[in-house]
Design an enzyme around this catalytic site. Structure first.
Site, PDB file in Angstrom:
ATOM      1  CG  ASN A  89      -1.547   1.291   1.537  1.00 40.78           C
ATOM      2  OD1 ASN A  89      -2.390   1.770   0.776  1.00 40.78           O
ATOM      3  ND2 ASN A  89      -1.120   1.918   2.625  1.00 40.78           N
TER       4      ASN A  89
ATOM      5  CE1 TYR B 267       0.348   7.652  -6.396  1.00 38.61           C
ATOM      6  CE2 TYR B 267      -1.479   7.937  -7.933  1.00 38.61           C
ATOM      7  CZ  TYR B 267      -1.002   7.522  -6.701  1.00 38.61           C
ATOM      8  OH  TYR B 267      -1.867   6.981  -5.770  1.00 38.61           O
TER       9      TYR B 267
ATOM     10  CE  LYS C 179      -0.356   4.084  -6.808  1.00 41.69           C
ATOM     11  NZ  LYS C 179      -0.117   3.166  -5.674  1.00 41.69           N
TER      12      LYS C 179
END
Lengths: 77, 247
Positions: free
Chosen positions: B90, B155, B159
């Site tokens: 996470n 980012y 991802k």
């Protein structure tokens, strides 16, 4: 010799769920002991822990029998 | 409890989604390693809260973008609880900026913390996950990894990369009954998103079919399900928790 073999044998029996009597020096992991490629990778990782050494992918590829492992570890000790 | 005696590692446990996940998994009976990098006070407070409710947990500080840090987490779990059954990757950071002006260090840091960390932690944990013949790897992605997002080249790349990494691990580890999935949240109210201006948040909410931003608990509920026995036939998937934002 015998000590390394015994330790290897114990790991192989534990990981592959085979009988101790099957783990002969000339036994092939894939052909005789029913290991698949993931089993062999796991086995190599286990051996690295047990004998506190790092086995390169190149060397790991050459390992096909129980005897190969014993010989390899002895050559590194 | 459905996860009694299972051992879980949650990275980024000091954050919003991480702490909500830790609470859910503790409630389900898992013994937890709460991993944080910055935010030790929040992690300790969370641990105290979990213990006060009768849960078992250990706090560990580690930089998961390094092999050493990933190793610390696996070792902590194995020493404290004897193995690893569930890994929730996470931990994440953002360093937003327009692509044309993005600094190399901002690119590297986001890729290392959000993507490389998943490679390292999954590798460190896999031996134990495989041994438990149960194994769950749950990666926290983002819907922007599917759609792209201006100002987040680093980012989004991390991802999106996570999706490919997840599908590959799902294939490689399937023989040992380890499942690997990505949860892709939409806009969730956490510290990561609280810097977004209120009027922008309102605009975002208008674009979401369900009409509101998500809460960390919306994501944690799915993590709890994926971690459980009943999710044993789900692997290699991207599961969105986004109020219908991306369809």
């Amino acid at each position: 010799m015998s000590d390394v073999f015994e330790r290897v044998k114990r790991i192989v029996v534990d990981r592959l769920g085979v009988e101790e009597s099957q783990v002969a020096l000339n036994a092939s992991f894939k052909d005789d002991l029913g290991a698949d490629s993931l089993d062999v990778v796991e086995l190599v990782m286990e051996l690295e822990d047990e004998f506190d050494l790092e086995i390169s992918d190149e060397d790991a590829e050459k390992i096909t029998t129980v005897g190969d492992v014993v010989q390899y570890i002895q050559s590194r000790e | 409890m459905e996860l009694q005696n299972r051992v879980a590692i949650v990275t980024g446990a000091s954050g919003g989604i991480g702490s909500a996940t830790a609470r859910e998994l503790a409630e389900a009976g898992t013994r937890l390693v709460l991993a944080y990098h910055h935010g030790g006070e929040r992690a300790e407070a969370l641990a105290a809260e979990i213990r006060a409710r009768g849960g078992e947990c250990t706090v560990a500080q580690a930089d998961v973008s390094t092999k050493e840090g990933a190793g610390i987490l696996a070792k902590t779990a194995v020493e404290a609880y004897g193995g690893i059954d569930i890994l929730v990757n996470n931990a994440g950071v953002t360093r937003d900026g327009l692509f044309l002006r993005m600094k190399e260090e901002d690119w590297d840091q986001v890729i290392d913390t959000n993507l490389k960390s998943v490679f390292l932690c999954s590798q460190a944990a896999s031996k134990y996950l495989m041994r438990s013949a149960y194994g769950r790897i749950i990666n926290i992605g983002s819907v922007v990894g599917l759609t792209g997002n201006a100002g987040q080249a680093n980012y989004v790349a991390a991802k999106a990369g996570l999706v490919g990494l997840t599908k590959t691990l799902a294939r490689e580890l399937a023989a040992r009954k380890v499942t690997v999935n990505v949860i892709a949240p939409g806009y969730i109210t956490t510290r990561m998103t609280e810097s977004i201006a209120p009027e922008l948040s309102e605009k975002m909410a208008e674009q979401i079919p369900l009409g509101r931003l998500g809460q960390p608990g919306d994501v944690a509920a799915l993590i709890r399900f994926l971690a459980g026995d009943r999710a044993s036939y789900i692997t290699g998937q991207v599961l969105q928790v986004d109020g219908g934002l991306v369809m």
